[in-house]
Motif scaffolding. Structure first.
Motif, PDB file in Angstrom:
ATOM      1  N   LYS A  63       0.848  -1.196   0.000  1.00  0.00           N
ATOM      2  CA  LYS A  63       0.000   0.000   0.000  1.00  0.00           C
ATOM      3  C   LYS A  63       0.875   1.236   0.000  1.00  0.00           C
ATOM      4  N   SER A  64       0.545   2.226  -0.827  1.00  0.00           N
ATOM      5  CA  SER A  64       1.279   3.486  -0.903  1.00  0.00           C
ATOM      6  C   SER A  64       0.461   4.602  -0.275  1.00  0.00           C
ATOM      7  N   PHE A  65       1.168   5.594   0.298  1.00  0.00           N
ATOM      8  CA  PHE A  65       0.540   6.718   0.978  1.00  0.00           C
ATOM      9  C   PHE A  65       1.146   8.023   0.482  1.00  0.00           C
ATOM     10  N   ASP A  66       0.512   9.160   0.829  1.00  0.00           N
ATOM     11  CA  ASP A  66       0.995  10.474   0.425  1.00  0.00           C
ATOM     12  C   ASP A  66       1.863  11.150   1.478  1.00  0.00           C
ATOM     13  N   GLY A  67       1.812  10.743   2.734  1.00  0.00           N
ATOM     14  CA  GLY A  67       2.548  11.392   3.817  1.00  0.00           C
ATOM     15  C   GLY A  67       4.000  10.951   3.882  1.00  0.00           C
ATOM     16  N   PRO A  68       4.642  11.133   5.049  1.00  0.00           N
ATOM     17  CA  PRO A  68       6.044  10.723   5.211  1.00  0.00           C
ATOM     18  C   PRO A  68       6.236   9.212   5.059  1.00  0.00           C
ATOM     19  N   LEU A  69       5.232   8.432   5.483  1.00  0.00           N
ATOM     20  CA  LEU A  69       5.253   6.991   5.239  1.00  0.00           C
ATOM     21  C   LEU A  69       4.772   6.776   3.811  1.00  0.00           C
ATOM     22  N   LYS A  70       5.667   6.383   2.919  1.00  0.00           N
ATOM     23  CA  LYS A  70       5.337   6.273   1.498  1.00  0.00           C
ATOM     24  C   LYS A  70       4.725   4.929   1.132  1.00  0.00           C
ATOM     25  N   THR A  71       5.326   3.828   1.617  1.00  0.00           N
ATOM     26  CA  THR A  71       4.875   2.496   1.218  1.00  0.00           C
ATOM     27  C   THR A  71       5.013   1.528   2.375  1.00  0.00           C
TER      28      THR A  71
END
Length: 111
Positions: A63-71
């Protein structure tokens, strides 16, 4: 002898399931890999030799995200050890439940 052969199902773009004889390549070690605890030992004289997989059920969730946690990546595995199934992996009549998770963070620096 079949070294690897499995059925792969992908119900969504972020989730997949694998059933069958798999070679799980975890880590980046060439001749020795300390995190490859679900792999057969490599031959130091020929580290590129193809290794036989284990009969297992595994899943991959990415799963990918937009915040500091990318994947985030999570890989649970079910590895049965019975008389004629993976009998050289561990104690007979057990089910081993290994897994791995990987987190990728974006770190920004101010210059």
């Amino acid at each position: 002898m079949i070294y690897e052969g499995y059925l792969s199902l992908k119900p969504s773009s972020s989730l997949s399931f694998n059933f069958g004889k798999q070679t799980l390549l975890w880590g980046k070690g060439y001749a020795f890999n300390p995190v490859a605890f679900v792999s057969r030992p490599k031959d130091p004289d020929d580290p590129e030799l193809a290794l036989e997989g284990f009969i297992a059920v595994s899943a991959d969730y990415i799963k990918s995200f937009d915040g500091p946690l990318k994947t985030i990546s999570i890989t649970p595995v079910i590895l049965p050890v019975y008389d004629h199934i993976n009998d050289d992996f561990g104690k007979i009549n057990k089910v081993i439940l290994p897994g791995r998770s990987i987190f990728f963070f974006m770190i920004r620096t101010l210059i």
